[in-house]
Write a protein that holds these residues in place. Structure first.
Motif, PDB file in Angstrom:
ATOM      1  N   LYS A 146      63.016  11.319  49.416  1.00  0.00           N
ATOM      2  CA  LYS A 146      64.434  11.628  49.609  1.00  0.00           C
ATOM      3  C   LYS A 146      65.056  12.335  48.416  1.00  0.00           C
ATOM      4  O   LYS A 146      66.149  11.999  47.948  1.00  0.00           O
ATOM      5  N   GLU A 168      68.492  11.972  54.001  1.00  0.00           N
ATOM      6  CA  GLU A 168      67.621  11.395  55.025  1.00  0.00           C
ATOM      7  C   GLU A 168      66.157  11.808  54.874  1.00  0.00           C
ATOM      8  O   GLU A 168      65.273  11.136  55.384  1.00  0.00           O
ATOM      9  N   TYR A 169      65.950  12.962  54.256  1.00  0.00           N
ATOM     10  CA  TYR A 169      64.609  13.539  54.270  1.00  0.00           C
ATOM     11  C   TYR A 169      64.113  13.832  52.855  1.00  0.00           C
ATOM     12  O   TYR A 169      64.905  14.078  51.951  1.00  0.00           O
ATOM     13  N   GLU A 171      59.856  13.259  58.545  1.00  0.00           N
ATOM     14  CA  GLU A 171      60.372  12.569  57.361  1.00  0.00           C
ATOM     15  C   GLU A 171      60.514  13.560  56.216  1.00  0.00           C
ATOM     16  O   GLU A 171      61.193  13.310  55.247  1.00  0.00           O
TER      17      GLU A 171
END
Lengths: 297, 291, 253
Positions: free
Chosen positions: C32, C198-199, C169
């Motif tokens: 992240k 989020e990623y 992801e």
């Protein structure tokens, strides 16, 4: 010296231009030459009768080409139906899956298949396919066949058009950017999903052009078909029946054609029909190409 | 973030494997067709080969006589394909050089000529035969070596031109410019620079056309005729290997059929040699091309 | 800087035939965060990126040794399916490559190939991810027109939406703004800064300023070798290696 060189250049340029224009127009010369020779019969018989009458009796002056046109359509249809799945699958395998070494080994072999003369296909058809149909395939269906049949011609022709479809399809697949495949693969698609949904879709016009090209090749193929199709001037009703395709008609009767009135004219009309159909296919393939391409882009 | 959730699936892996299997199967089938054809020709043709076969003409008529060989067809084919290839070079080379050296980019003439050659490539050989026949009627010629040469050269010149065009197109523009910069005319550039640079490719094109010409039967059946003798003049009929196969296969006499098999064997061998040599030339050519 | 590792590269070497493209790379990529891979062109940046989702597989004559662990799983393990790895990652390439289909189908493509059949849910997903890549308002009235009709900047955002729709992801970007105009580039960068919540994002870039704007972590490659890696601030302000200094100063490029 200088002027002489320039003069030479100019003269050569003119000469080459004339030669180029002439060679570009050959297709029209051919059409015109055949048309000139078929005029005598067109002058006394309506075209519809010549094309759609089933009665072929040159000595009585009846020249219905319909059985021969149908014979050609049957043979071409069977050939293309066999050729499409095999050659498309092979083309996809060679361009998308096969290892470089396999590709390098198969390419010349497929070129060789394209280079084998049609009489060689013919002799092979007579020696292998005809007996196969007579002794094994026809009995399987519970019928009798001499083996000289639509099916025999279709199989031989299919093998002859394999290289056409494979070659064009591989070229088209190769022209599709690698990144487009990557875009689909990167989403977790399998190779086959990528081919089915993305590559084949992008390549569709090319695939259609390949098939149309194969159609026109099969349509005009002469010697191999002539040797295995059976040549009975009747409408075939099954693939195990013999057929008498148009090109075979032309070749088989060249001997007598100058001794019976209008015979030569009828046969050259048949050649003209053949030429026009092939030209139509070629031009059609271009139009399809442009249209479908525009829709996808 | 909302995870909407995707189902996991195995079905597509099965589909992948089925299609991959089918593809390998198709490739295998197509390649075995080739092997089967070559195998059949060798098995039938090799036993029919002997010294008499390639040194004698048929005795007692090619259709019925049991003695003799196919020298008439071998020589006839070489004459015919050789002559037609020569004529085709005379047309193709200037045309292709013109298209690539003299014309401007995007010229309509170039587009039209290339398109026309592509179309001609697809015209069936029987149509060339019929067209050759109309020319002969027009000129008052009878079935002869010359008639055959004319018909076959019409058949092969588009093939030769397109094949030459493909290689000559790859020659970089800069090479032409370099030649012009030295004061050469276009003609000098075309024949001294371009042909030299593309020589292996041009030879390949010639070989491909020769191979196509020597194997074609439908275009010569009206125009060259068939004979037991070796032609000694352009105006005599000439036998050819493809027609030797076609006619002699059709007889009920096994000895005559042997001649058909031998002809098939020799023709296939010629085609194989031509294709191997042209492949070697292509390899050599691509090695020198600047990419 | 303490961080959680998402992708862990161990002794990775990649050869094109006999030419080494990557030499024995070992580096951890934080979870992240935005990681920028920088270096002069031809130094193996793209190869490294394409190793992460095994797109290197489809290159002829490639040889890979070493490991790349994603969530602790070695993706080069022959047991592991490439499709499974790739589903975890969205890719943005140098130029946008919209698939030859409509805008809607482009976004729905990923979910569909992974077996999603529910029409209503598909529609929701398409809308959701088009919003996520801030393209929704521009295309909502013409979802069924060909994707190729969009401007190149819109196409790149569409490719982002398409990548997000497989619910990855990790987002991989291979110089994703190099074909775009400044305005469109800015939009993509803004999305990245938003999406890193989020990623895990890995971006290859040859634009130093872009790396400075985006990156939390920097990897510097030179001729296939890993020269230096570390938190962005440290690399830019206080590089340890001479080579990195010169590159950042602009003496080598």
């Amino acid at each position: 010296m200088q002027t002489k060189r320039l003069l030479k250049d100019k003269l050569a340029s003119k000469f080459m231009l004339i030669l180029t224009v002439f060679s570009g127009l050959v297709v029209f010369f051919i059409a015109f030459g055949l048309y000139q020779r078929s005029r005598p019969i067109l002058a006394i018989k309506p075209l519809t009768e010549l094309l759609f009458s089933t009665s072929w009796h040159p000595l009585r002056g009846e020249f219905g080409l319909f059985p021969f046109i149908m014979g050609t359509l049957w043979v071409t249809g069977v050939a293309v139906a066999i050729a499409i799945p095999f050659s498309l699958l092979t083309a996809i395998y060679l361009s998308e899956y096969a290892h470089k070494i396999i590709r390098e080994w198969t390419a010349p072999l497929i070129d060789l298949l394209a280079g084998i003369p049609s009489v060689i296909y013919g002799i092979w058809g007579v020696l292998v396919i005809v007996p196969l149909i007579k002794d094994h395939i026809a009995p399987l269906w519970g019928t009798f066949s001499t083996g000289y049949s639509v099916l025999a011609a279709g199989i031989v022709l299919a093998i002859m058009v394999f290289p056409v479809i494979i070659h064009v399809t591989i070229e088209v697949f190769r022209s599709i950017p690698h990144e487009l495949r990557d875009a689909s693969l990167a989403l977790g698609a399998t190779r086959w999903q990528t081919i089915k949904h993305v590559v084949a879709r992008k390549a569709l016009p090319g695939i259609i052009a390949a098939i149309v090209l194969a159609l026109s090749r099969a349509f005009g193929e002469t010697m191999a078909v002539l040797m295995v199709a059976g040549n009975v001037a009747k409408l075939p009703s099954s693939v195990l029946d013999p057929a008498y395709p148009l090109p075979a008609l032309i070749v088989n009767n060249y001997g007598e054609m100058l001794s019976v009135p209008l015979y030569d004219s009828a046969l050259l009309l048949a050649s003209l029909v053949l030429l026009l159909v092939v030209l139509f296919f070629n031009i059609l393939s271009r139009i399809i190409l442009i249209r479908v391409e525009r829709r996808i882009q | 973030m909302v995870r909407l959730g995707l189902p996991h699936m195995n079905k597509r892996r099965i589909e992948e494997n089925i299609f991959k299997g089918l593809m390998i199967f198709s490739t295998f089938i197509i390649l075995s067709c080739l092997l089967l054809i070559l195998g059949t020709i060798i098995i039938k043709g090799l036993p029919a080969m002997n010294l008499a076969m390639i040194t004698q003409t048929p005795k007692g008529g090619y259709y019925l006589g049991k003695e003799g060989g196919i020298l008439n067809a071998i020589i006839g084919s070489l004459y015919l394909a050789g002559g037609a290839t020569f004529l085709a070079i005379l047309i193709s080379l200037p045309v292709v050089l013109y298209l690539n050296v003299y014309t401007k980019k995007g010229s309509r003439l170039v587009f039209f000529t290339r398109f026309s050659f592509d179309v001609l490539w697809g015209v069936p050989s029987i149509v060339y035969g019929a067209f050759g026949f109309t020319i002969m009627l027009f000129l008052g010629l009878r079935a002869s070596l010359l008639g055959g040469i004319i018909a076959v050269s019409f058949l092969i010149f588009p093939i030769m031109s397109r094949a030459m065009d493909e290689v000559i197109r790859m020659i970089p523009e800069e090479l032409l410019d370099a030649s012009y910069a030295l004061g050469a005319t276009r003609l000098e550039t075309a024949f001294k620079i371009v042909t030299r640079q593309a020589l292996p490719g041009i030879l390949t094109a010639v070989l491909i056309a020769f191979g196509r010409g020597i194997g074609d039967a439908a275009s010569v059946i009206f125009t060259a005729g068939f004979t037991d003798h070796i032609p000694y003049s352009l105006f005599r009929p000439a036998a050819t290997l493809p027609l030797a196969i076609f006619f002699q296969l059709g007889t009920p006499i096994p000895e005559v059929q042997e001649r058909a098999y031998a002809s098939a064997f020799i023709l296939t061998a010629i085609i194989l040699i031509v294709s191997v040599v042209s492949r070697i030339l292509t390899k050599r050519f691509t090695k020198h091309v600047v990419k | 800087m303490e961080f959680k590792t998402h992708i862990s590269v161990k002794n990775l070497s990649v050869f094109y035939g006999k030419e080494p493209a990557l030499k024995n790379i070992t580096v951890d990529i934080p979870d992240k965060k935005i990681t920028a891979i920088i270096g002069p062109s031809g130094c193996g940046k793209t190869t490294l990126l394409k190793s992460f989702n095994r797109l290197v597989d489809s290159i002829d004559g490639i040889k890979v040794s070493g490991e790349v662990l994603v969530d602790g799983e070695n993706i080069f393990d022959p047991e592991v399916e490439a499709t499974h790895i790739r589903k975890k990652m969205g890719l943005l390439s140098q130029r946008p490559y919209p698939l030859p289909m409509s805008i809607y189908d482009n976004v729905a493509y990923g979910p569909r190939i992974h077996g999603m059949k529910d029409k209503k849910k598909l529609g929701e997903m398409v809308e959701h991810y088009l919003k996520e890549s801030s393209l929704w308002s521009e295309v909502k009235d013409r979802l069924h027109t060909p994707a190729s009709k969009l401007s190149i900047g819109q196409q790149q955002r569409l490719c982002l939406a398409r990548g997000l729709a497989v619910e990855p992801e990790i987002i991989l970007g291979d110089e994703p703004t190099s074909a775009l105009d400044p305005k469109s580039s800015q939009r993509i960068e803004a999305r990245f800064l938003e999406l890193k919540k989020e990623y895990t994002i890995v971006v290859v870039t040859h634009i130093l300023r872009q790396a400075k704007r985006l990156a939390d972590y920097v990897i510097f490659l030179y001729l296939g070798e890993l020269i230096e890696h570390g938190p962005a601030e440290r690399i830019f302000e206080n590089p340890k290696e001479e080579m990195t200094k010169e590159y950042i100063k602009g003496t080598i490029s």
